[in-house]
Structure formats: structure tokens, C-alpha cells
Scaffold this motif. Structure first.
Motif, PDB file in Angstrom:
ATOM      1  N   LEU A   1     -34.159 -25.510  -3.377  1.00  0.00           N
ATOM      2  CA  LEU A   1     -35.495 -25.090  -3.808  1.00  0.00           C
ATOM      3  C   LEU A   1     -36.576 -25.988  -3.215  1.00  0.00           C
ATOM      4  CD1 LEU A   1     -34.867 -24.228  -7.561  1.00  0.00           C
ATOM      5  CD2 LEU A   1     -35.178 -22.633  -5.654  1.00  0.00           C
ATOM      6  N   SER A   2     -36.303 -27.275  -3.157  1.00  0.00           N
ATOM      7  CA  SER A   2     -37.272 -28.219  -2.611  1.00  0.00           C
ATOM      8  C   SER A   2     -37.503 -27.981  -1.125  1.00  0.00           C
ATOM      9  CB  SER A   2     -36.784 -29.648  -2.859  1.00  0.00           C
ATOM     10  OG  SER A   2     -37.665 -30.570  -2.301  1.00  0.00           O
ATOM     11  N   VAL A   3     -36.430 -27.782  -0.368  1.00  0.00           N
ATOM     12  CA  VAL A   3     -36.556 -27.511   1.065  1.00  0.00           C
ATOM     13  C   VAL A   3     -37.320 -26.205   1.274  1.00  0.00           C
ATOM     14  CG1 VAL A   3     -35.265 -26.885   3.158  1.00  0.00           C
ATOM     15  CG2 VAL A   3     -34.542 -28.836   1.774  1.00  0.00           C
ATOM     16  N   HIS A   4     -37.010 -25.199   0.481  1.00  0.00           N
ATOM     17  CA  HIS A   4     -37.699 -23.916   0.590  1.00  0.00           C
ATOM     18  C   HIS A   4     -39.196 -24.090   0.329  1.00  0.00           C
ATOM     19  CE1 HIS A   4     -39.257 -20.085  -1.034  1.00  0.00           C
ATOM     20  NE2 HIS A   4     -38.578 -19.574  -0.028  1.00  0.00           N
ATOM     21  N   ALA A   5     -39.548 -24.764  -0.744  1.00  0.00           N
ATOM     22  CA  ALA A   5     -40.964 -24.942  -1.100  1.00  0.00           C
ATOM     23  C   ALA A   5     -41.709 -25.725  -0.020  1.00  0.00           C
ATOM     24  CB  ALA A   5     -41.087 -25.647  -2.448  1.00  0.00           C
TER      25      ALA A   5
END
Length: 133
Positions: free
Chosen positions: A19-23
Motif C-alpha cells: 500500500l505504501s509503495v502504491h501510494a
């Protein structure tokens, strides 16, 4: 409350990392495309249309885009409306099924997509390489 196992904690950490990489990636794509009047979701629609319809006049049903751009149908409809207003896509009603709507890249949309494609792919390469390290 159940005690979390090491495996469950590891899964949660992996999920949060994804989720962090996506955001971070979406924010960076938004940043580099902003000077061109596009956001990450705008680009995704143009990119899908460019890959689905390589020739001018080729069309894609809006319904086929819904699951691929991770937007609700109403949000996608608004996004396509903005792209149409900017002259990047053209919409038409499906003759066989009047409820269906076709969307196609215009020449302007195809040209803008080609211009910004290296920027988006560069962000992906950078961000995903960083995520693997």
C-alpha cells in the motif's frame, strides 16, 4: 483478542508495504504528469485505450475499463468526461446496446499519451526498483 502469529504479522507488514509503495508511486506519477494536465488515473485510462485500440477510431467499452482503473463507474465516467472536454477521448453510444458507451483516443490523446509515457514508465522503474531494495 487473538494473539497474532509471526506469519500474520509478516503478512500485515507486506500488505502495508504494498500500500505504501502504491501510494508513493501514484503521488509521484501525479507530480510528473501535472505539468501536462494529467493525473495518474487520467494516464491509466489513456494508457489502456492506447494499448487496447492501436488504430484511430478503435473503441473500447467504458464497462471494460471499470475494473482496470480502480475507480467506481461514476468516478470513471466523470474522468472520461474531463478527458473528452480536453479533446483527448471521444465517446459514442453503442448501437447494439444503447446503454453501452464506447470511448476512443483522439489524435490529441494519442499524441499526449506518447509524450508522457516515458515519464510515467520512468516513475514506475524508479519507484519499483526502490521498493525491491
Amino acid at each position: 483478542m487473538a494473539v497474532k502469529t509471526a506469519g500474520a504479522r509478516r503478512l500485515e507488514e507486506q500488505w502495508r508495504d504494498i500500500l505504501s509503495v502504491h501510494a508513493r508511486t501514484m503521488c509521484e506519477i501525479d507530480r510528473v504528469l501535472h505539468p501536462h494536465g494529467l493525473g495518474a488515473s487520467d494516464f491509466e485510462v489513456l494508457d489502456i485505450l492506447a494499448s487496447e485500440s492501436p488504430e484511430d477510431g478503435d473503441q473500447c467499452r467504458v464497462q471494460n475499463l471499470v475494473g482496470r482503473v480502480h475507480l467506481s463507474q461514476s468516478a470513471l465516467s466523470r474522468l472520461i468526461g474531463r478527458l473528452e472536454k480536453d479533446g483527448l477521448v471521444a465517446r459514442s453510444v453503442c448501437v447494439e446496446d444503447r446503454r453501452g458507451v464506447w470511448v476512443a483516443l483522439t489524435r490529441k490523446g494519442r499524441d499526449l499519451h506518447a509524450e508522457v509515457l516515458p515519464l510515467q514508465r520512468g516513475v514506475l522503474a524508479r519507484m519499483l526498483d526502490d521498493a525491491r531494495e
